[in-house]
Design a protein around this motif. Structure first.
Motif, short mmCIF file in Angstrom:
data_model
loop_
_atom_site.label_atom_id
_atom_site.label_comp_id
_atom_site.label_asym_id
_atom_site.label_seq_id
_atom_site.Cartn_x
_atom_site.Cartn_y
_atom_site.Cartn_z
N ASN A 87 -2.62 -18.90 11.07
CA ASN A 87 -1.15 -18.90 10.92
C ASN A 87 -0.69 -20.12 10.14
O ASN A 87 0.14 -20.02 9.22
N PHE A 88 -1.21 -21.29 10.49
CA PHE A 88 -0.82 -22.53 9.83
C PHE A 88 -1.19 -22.48 8.35
O PHE A 88 -0.39 -22.87 7.48
N PHE A 89 -2.38 -21.98 8.06
CA PHE A 89 -2.86 -21.88 6.68
C PHE A 89 -1.97 -20.96 5.85
O PHE A 89 -1.47 -21.33 4.78
N VAL A 90 -1.77 -19.75 6.33
CA VAL A 90 -0.99 -18.78 5.56
C VAL A 90 0.45 -19.24 5.39
O VAL A 90 1.07 -19.01 4.33
N ASN A 91 0.99 -19.92 6.38
CA ASN A 91 2.37 -20.41 6.30
C ASN A 91 2.52 -21.63 5.39
O ASN A 91 3.65 -22.03 5.09
N ASN A 92 1.39 -22.19 4.96
CA ASN A 92 1.44 -23.42 4.15
C ASN A 92 0.57 -23.33 2.90
O ASN A 92 -0.13 -24.25 2.54
N GLY A 93 0.66 -22.18 2.23
CA GLY A 93 0.00 -22.03 0.94
C GLY A 93 -1.13 -21.03 0.90
O GLY A 93 -1.61 -20.69 -0.18
N GLY A 94 -1.58 -20.54 2.06
CA GLY A 94 -2.75 -19.67 2.08
C GLY A 94 -2.46 -18.20 1.96
O GLY A 94 -3.24 -17.37 2.44
N GLY A 95 -1.37 -17.85 1.35
CA GLY A 95 -1.02 -16.44 1.18
C GLY A 95 -1.76 -15.77 0.04
O GLY A 95 -2.64 -16.36 -0.60
N TRP A 96 -1.41 -14.54 -0.22
CA TRP A 96 -2.03 -13.80 -1.33
C TRP A 96 -1.00 -12.83 -1.88
O TRP A 96 -0.15 -12.32 -1.15
N SER A 97 -1.06 -12.59 -3.18
CA SER A 97 -0.21 -11.59 -3.81
C SER A 97 -1.04 -10.80 -4.82
O SER A 97 -1.94 -11.36 -5.45
N PRO A 98 -0.77 -9.52 -4.97
CA PRO A 98 -1.55 -8.66 -5.86
C PRO A 98 -1.14 -8.80 -7.31
O PRO A 98 -0.83 -7.82 -7.99
N ASP A 99 -1.15 -10.03 -7.82
CA ASP A 99 -0.70 -10.28 -9.18
C ASP A 99 -1.86 -10.37 -10.17
O ASP A 99 -1.66 -10.62 -11.36
N GLY A 100 -3.08 -10.19 -9.67
CA GLY A 100 -4.25 -10.30 -10.55
C GLY A 100 -4.62 -11.72 -10.90
O GLY A 100 -5.56 -11.96 -11.66
N ARG A 101 -3.91 -12.69 -10.32
CA ARG A 101 -4.17 -14.09 -10.64
C ARG A 101 -4.40 -14.93 -9.38
O ARG A 101 -4.50 -16.15 -9.45
N THR A 102 -4.45 -14.26 -8.20
CA THR A 102 -4.59 -14.97 -6.94
C THR A 102 -5.84 -14.52 -6.20
O THR A 102 -5.96 -13.35 -5.85
N LEU A 103 -6.75 -15.45 -5.98
CA LEU A 103 -7.98 -15.16 -5.25
C LEU A 103 -7.69 -14.97 -3.76
O LEU A 103 -6.67 -15.44 -3.26
N PRO A 104 -8.57 -14.29 -3.04
CA PRO A 104 -8.38 -14.19 -1.60
C PRO A 104 -8.32 -15.58 -0.97
O PRO A 104 -8.96 -16.51 -1.45
N PRO A 105 -7.54 -15.75 0.09
CA PRO A 105 -7.58 -17.02 0.81
C PRO A 105 -9.02 -17.34 1.22
O PRO A 105 -9.84 -16.42 1.37
N ALA A 106 -9.33 -18.61 1.41
CA ALA A 106 -10.71 -18.99 1.74
C ALA A 106 -10.74 -19.90 2.97
O ALA A 106 -9.88 -20.75 3.16
N LEU A 107 -11.77 -19.69 3.78
CA LEU A 107 -12.01 -20.47 5.00
C LEU A 107 -13.22 -21.38 4.78
O LEU A 107 -14.31 -20.90 4.52
N ASP A 108 -13.00 -22.67 4.90
CA ASP A 108 -14.06 -23.67 4.70
C ASP A 108 -14.69 -24.00 6.06
O ASP A 108 -14.09 -24.66 6.90
#
Length: 240
Positions: free
Chosen positions: A107-128
């Protein structure tokens, strides 16, 4: 925990624990049919994205968050700047599995930059997922508990973004701390860290790697990566 102490980048603990292997400057990995890229965190400050593009970088991952308390203060310049330069980019989260559960960190990640959009220029979010920078290698968790944590994070990111996150890890850490009881490779792209001119074995539960972080420093700021395919394949991963 002081906020500055949470500024760990992808591979910081892999490098500390596993070193550079037998990598030599004159022994770069084969790049034919692959796409060069990079990953950055606040350690790189304001990145000159045009320079990296001109040198051949075509994608990047940018650190967004760590745990549930740290946000990369340079995220906007790095994430938007790479996009403006023409790159395909994504965001990553440095996990601290012993501090809070997978859902809370997702939740914290997605709410602070970890989202995704189908624009062809955004990679899937990543978990380190890598060695604990604060103590016990596996965060005092057994493989079953760590597997459940990763799955909870992954499932929550999927609910929020409709994409399963890529998983960044090293083979040694993953095999010790997570194991292969769940085949994460069926849904989660693998971003594997191995500093060498040859890749070596993949983590348990993965039969294919998507991105290889092969060097901790080099031509581009931050770490050096190779996408395991051609540019049109990278675009397809970004688009769906």
């Amino acid at each position: 925990m002081p906020e500055g102490s949470a500024d760990h980048f992808a591979g910081s603990q892999v490098l500390k624990h596993e070193g550079l292997g037998d990598l030599r400057a004159e022994e770069d990995p084969p790049t034919e049919g692959k796409v060069p890229g990079m990953d950055v965190s606040s350690h790189q400050g304001d990145v000159d994205w045009k320079s990296s593009w001109d040198k051949g970088a075509r994608f990047t991952y940018v650190k967004a968050t760590e745990g549930t308390h740290y946000r990369n203060p340079k995220f906007t310049q790095q994430y938007n700047g790479s996009y403006d330069a023409g790159m395909i980019r994504g965001a990553y989260h440095f996990a601290l599995p012993d501090r809070s559960d997978g859902v809370a960190q997702a939740n914290f990640f997605v709410n602070n930059g970890g989202g995704w959009s189908p624009d062809g220029r955004t990679l899937p979010p990543a978990l380190d997922m890598e060695y604990n920078p604060y103590g016990d290698t596996c965060y005092k968790m057994d493989q079953a508990a760590m597997t459940a944590w990763v799955k909870a994070f992954s499932d929550r990111v999927f609910v929020l973004t409709k994409r399963y996150p890529a998983i960044y890890t090293s083979t040694s850490w993953w095999n010790k701390c997570v194991g292969g009881s769940v085949k994460f490779g069926e849904n989660n792209p693998l971003w594997v860290a191995h500093y060498n001119s040859k890749l070596g074995p993949l983590p348990m539960g993965f039969e294919f790697h998507t991105i290889w972080q092969w060097q901790a420093a080099g031509l581009f700021p931050g770490d050096q990566n190779l996408f395991n395919g051609k540019f049109d394949q990278l675009q397809r991963i970004a688009a769906s």
